[in-house]
Motif scaffolding. Structure first.
Motif, PDB file in Angstrom:
ATOM      1  N   LYS A  78       0.808  -1.230   0.000  1.00 19.52           N
ATOM      2  CA  LYS A  78       0.000   0.000   0.000  1.00 19.52           C
ATOM      3  C   LYS A  78       0.836   1.272   0.000  1.00 19.52           C
ATOM      4  CE  LYS A  78      -0.711  -0.378   4.951  1.00 19.52           C
ATOM      5  NZ  LYS A  78      -1.684  -0.626   6.003  1.00 19.52           N
ATOM      6  N   ASN A  79       2.141   1.171   0.327  1.00 19.49           N
ATOM      7  CA  ASN A  79       3.017   2.347   0.315  1.00 19.49           C
ATOM      8  C   ASN A  79       4.467   1.883   0.443  1.00 19.49           C
ATOM      9  OD1 ASN A  79       3.418   1.821   3.130  1.00 19.49           O
ATOM     10  ND2 ASN A  79       1.608   3.055   3.591  1.00 19.49           N
ATOM     11  N   ARG A  80       5.387   2.845   0.352  1.00 20.38           N
ATOM     12  CA  ARG A  80       6.814   2.519   0.444  1.00 20.38           C
ATOM     13  C   ARG A  80       7.186   1.950   1.806  1.00 20.38           C
ATOM     14  NH1 ARG A  80      10.788   6.199  -2.926  1.00 20.38           N
ATOM     15  NH2 ARG A  80       9.665   6.237  -4.905  1.00 20.38           N
ATOM     16  N   ALA A  81       6.587   2.474   2.862  1.00 18.33           N
ATOM     17  CA  ALA A  81       6.896   1.984   4.209  1.00 18.33           C
ATOM     18  C   ALA A  81       6.542   0.502   4.336  1.00 18.33           C
ATOM     19  CB  ALA A  81       6.159   2.814   5.259  1.00 18.33           C
ATOM     20  N   THR A  82       5.487   0.071   3.681  1.00 12.21           N
ATOM     21  CA  THR A  82       5.093  -1.335   3.715  1.00 12.21           C
ATOM     22  C   THR A  82       6.116  -2.198   2.987  1.00 12.21           C
ATOM     23  OG1 THR A  82       2.762  -0.702   3.848  1.00 12.21           O
ATOM     24  CG2 THR A  82       3.237  -2.960   3.186  1.00 12.21           C
ATOM     25  N   VAL A  83       6.650  -1.703   1.870  1.00 14.45           N
ATOM     26  CA  VAL A  83       7.722  -2.425   1.170  1.00 14.45           C
ATOM     27  C   VAL A  83       8.923  -2.583   2.092  1.00 14.45           C
ATOM     28  CG1 VAL A  83       9.358  -2.339  -0.753  1.00 14.45           C
ATOM     29  CG2 VAL A  83       6.964  -1.713  -1.135  1.00 14.45           C
ATOM     30  N   ASP A  84       9.290  -1.501   2.776  1.00 16.08           N
ATOM     31  CA  ASP A  84      10.424  -1.554   3.700  1.00 16.08           C
ATOM     32  C   ASP A  84      10.176  -2.556   4.833  1.00 16.08           C
ATOM     33  OD1 ASP A  84      11.525   0.484   2.139  1.00 16.08           O
ATOM     34  OD2 ASP A  84      11.030   2.068   3.568  1.00 16.08           O
ATOM     35  N   GLU A 103      13.671   2.428  -5.551  1.00 21.13           N
ATOM     36  CA  GLU A 103      12.904   2.682  -6.761  1.00 21.13           C
ATOM     37  C   GLU A 103      13.588   1.955  -7.918  1.00 21.13           C
ATOM     38  OE1 GLU A 103      10.853   6.370  -9.153  1.00 21.13           O
ATOM     39  OE2 GLU A 103      11.165   6.466  -6.981  1.00 21.13           O
ATOM     40  N   ARG A 104      12.787   1.352  -8.769  1.00 16.87           N
ATOM     41  CA  ARG A 104      13.290   0.575  -9.909  1.00 16.87           C
ATOM     42  C   ARG A 104      12.992   1.318 -11.212  1.00 16.87           C
ATOM     43  NH1 ARG A 104      16.126  -3.340  -6.979  1.00 16.87           N
ATOM     44  NH2 ARG A 104      14.940  -3.529  -5.072  1.00 16.87           N
ATOM     45  N   TYR A 111       8.482   1.170  -6.666  1.00  9.52           N
ATOM     46  CA  TYR A 111       9.322   0.998  -5.488  1.00  9.52           C
ATOM     47  C   TYR A 111       9.148  -0.434  -5.001  1.00  9.52           C
ATOM     48  CZ  TYR A 111      11.480   2.035  -0.967  1.00  9.52           C
ATOM     49  OH  TYR A 111      12.310   2.060   0.128  1.00  9.52           O
ATOM     50  N   ALA A 112      10.234  -1.193  -4.926  1.00  5.72           N
ATOM     51  CA  ALA A 112      10.107  -2.611  -4.621  1.00  5.72           C
ATOM     52  C   ALA A 112      11.291  -3.138  -3.828  1.00  5.72           C
ATOM     53  CB  ALA A 112       9.974  -3.409  -5.923  1.00  5.72           C
ATOM     54  N   ALA A 113      11.055  -4.288  -3.204  1.00  4.77           N
ATOM     55  CA  ALA A 113      12.092  -5.065  -2.542  1.00  4.77           C
ATOM     56  C   ALA A 113      11.936  -6.510  -2.993  1.00  4.77           C
ATOM     57  CB  ALA A 113      11.956  -4.976  -1.029  1.00  4.77           C
ATOM     58  N   PHE A 114      13.063  -7.190  -3.149  1.00  4.45           N
ATOM     59  CA  PHE A 114      13.080  -8.582  -3.577  1.00  4.45           C
ATOM     60  C   PHE A 114      13.814  -9.413  -2.533  1.00  4.45           C
ATOM     61  CE2 PHE A 114      12.852  -5.937  -7.278  1.00  4.45           C
ATOM     62  CZ  PHE A 114      11.980  -6.584  -8.137  1.00  4.45           C
ATOM     63  N   VAL A 115      13.229 -10.557  -2.184  1.00  3.94           N
ATOM     64  CA  VAL A 115      13.857 -11.487  -1.249  1.00  3.94           C
ATOM     65  C   VAL A 115      13.699 -12.905  -1.796  1.00  3.94           C
ATOM     66  CG1 VAL A 115      13.460 -10.018   0.770  1.00  3.94           C
ATOM     67  CG2 VAL A 115      11.771 -11.764   0.154  1.00  3.94           C
ATOM     68  N   LEU A 116      14.575 -13.777  -1.368  1.00  2.00           N
ATOM     69  CA  LEU A 116      14.429 -15.191  -1.679  1.00  2.00           C
ATOM     70  C   LEU A 116      13.838 -15.875  -0.457  1.00  2.00           C
ATOM     71  CD1 LEU A 116      17.837 -15.877  -3.471  1.00  2.00           C
ATOM     72  CD2 LEU A 116      15.607 -15.342  -4.500  1.00  2.00           C
ATOM     73  N   ASP A 117      12.751 -16.628  -0.667  1.00  2.00           N
ATOM     74  CA  ASP A 117      12.135 -17.361   0.444  1.00  2.00           C
ATOM     75  C   ASP A 117      12.994 -18.581   0.773  1.00  2.00           C
ATOM     76  OD1 ASP A 117      11.469 -19.466  -1.317  1.00  2.00           O
ATOM     77  OD2 ASP A 117       9.313 -19.167  -1.152  1.00  2.00           O
ATOM     78  N   PRO A 118      12.616 -19.394   1.777  1.00  2.00           N
ATOM     79  CA  PRO A 118      13.468 -20.532   2.154  1.00  2.00           C
ATOM     80  C   PRO A 118      13.730 -21.532   1.025  1.00  2.00           C
ATOM     81  CG  PRO A 118      11.967 -20.026   3.942  1.00  2.00           C
ATOM     82  CD  PRO A 118      11.548 -19.163   2.764  1.00  2.00           C
ATOM     83  N   ASP A 119      12.900 -21.532  -0.030  1.00  7.28           N
ATOM     84  CA  ASP A 119      13.119 -22.445  -1.156  1.00  7.28           C
ATOM     85  C   ASP A 119      13.731 -21.763  -2.373  1.00  7.28           C
ATOM     86  OD1 ASP A 119      11.790 -25.411  -0.988  1.00  7.28           O
ATOM     87  OD2 ASP A 119      10.946 -24.023   0.479  1.00  7.28           O
ATOM     88  N   GLY A 120      14.120 -20.502  -2.236  1.00 10.13           N
ATOM     89  CA  GLY A 120      14.757 -19.804  -3.344  1.00 10.13           C
ATOM     90  C   GLY A 120      13.807 -19.109  -4.291  1.00 10.13           C
ATOM     91  N   TYR A 127       5.257  -1.269  -4.595  1.00 12.96           N
ATOM     92  CA  TYR A 127       4.341  -0.135  -4.517  1.00 12.96           C
ATOM     93  C   TYR A 127       4.522   0.631  -5.823  1.00 12.96           C
ATOM     94  CZ  TYR A 127       2.388   4.362  -3.135  1.00 12.96           C
ATOM     95  OH  TYR A 127       1.665   5.520  -3.087  1.00 12.96           O
ATOM     96  N   HIS A 128       3.452   0.763  -6.583  1.00  8.73           N
ATOM     97  CA  HIS A 128       3.517   1.386  -7.901  1.00  8.73           C
ATOM     98  C   HIS A 128       3.380   2.899  -7.863  1.00  8.73           C
ATOM     99  CE1 HIS A 128       3.617  -2.223 -10.416  1.00  8.73           C
ATOM    100  NE2 HIS A 128       2.830  -2.768  -9.521  1.00  8.73           N
ATOM    101  N   GLY A 129       3.200   3.474  -6.700  1.00  5.83           N
ATOM    102  CA  GLY A 129       3.006   4.916  -6.598  1.00  5.83           C
ATOM    103  C   GLY A 129       1.536   5.233  -6.343  1.00  5.83           C
ATOM    104  N   GLU A 130       1.259   6.506  -6.186  1.00  2.00           N
ATOM    105  CA  GLU A 130      -0.113   6.943  -5.904  1.00  2.00           C
ATOM    106  C   GLU A 130      -1.056   6.511  -7.020  1.00  2.00           C
ATOM    107  OE1 GLU A 130      -1.365   8.379  -3.134  1.00  2.00           O
ATOM    108  OE2 GLU A 130       0.627   8.136  -2.282  1.00  2.00           O
TER     109      GLU A 130
END
Length: 142
Positions: A78-84, A103-104, A111-120, A127-130
């Motif tokens: 829903k916003n950048r803080a949620t991505v963080d 920001e990408r 605005y995004a974050a990428f993680v690998l879960d326990p299985d990769g 968040y795509h912006g307003e």
């Protein structure tokens, strides 16, 4: 008969990930989805689910004993803080960094974050912006 209620809103009806360690995945997804306000329903039948996502062990009857392999799955934030917060929760619950929040170049405001879960699996919060939605989701009751 119990009434079930689902919320749908876009292209995907559901996605199943078959994982090596169901408990590790339950811990990871419980933490990151809580940040996104998405509840998890845990079962005693070798799987759990959250909205359109189903995560099961290879022992689940629907998995046929086969792991699904690596996928990319993006959750809307829903916003950048949620991505963080998503990124921090993932790092604290078995996730591995695959792109810290920023920001990408995909489009202005992405605005995004990428993680690998326990299985990769490559799990993203974006968040795509307003923007204004006509509805939060579509409710299906049956």
């Amino acid at each position: 008969m119990e009434t079930n209620e689902l919320h749908r809103g876009r292209l995907i009806d559901h996605l199943q990930l078959v994982v090596r360690d169901l408990q590790a995945s339950l811990n990871f997804y419980t933490a990151v989805l809580a940040v996104l306000d998405i509840p998890i329903v845990s079962t005693d039948q070798d799987y759990f689910w959250a909205d359109e996502l189903v995560v099961s062990s290879a022992e689940s009857p629907t998995a046929l004993g086969v792991l699904t392999g690596r996928h990319h799955l993006a959750f809307q934030a829903k916003n950048r803080a949620t991505v963080d917060a998503f990124y921090r929760a993932a790092m604290d619950h078995g996730g591995r960094d695959n792109g810290a929040p920023s920001e990408r170049a995909y489009h202005p405001g992405y605005y995004a974050a990428f993680v690998l879960d326990p299985d990769g699996n490559n799990i993203e919060a974006v968040y795509h912006g307003e923007a204004r939605r006509s509805a939060r989701s579509v409710t299906i009751a049956f």
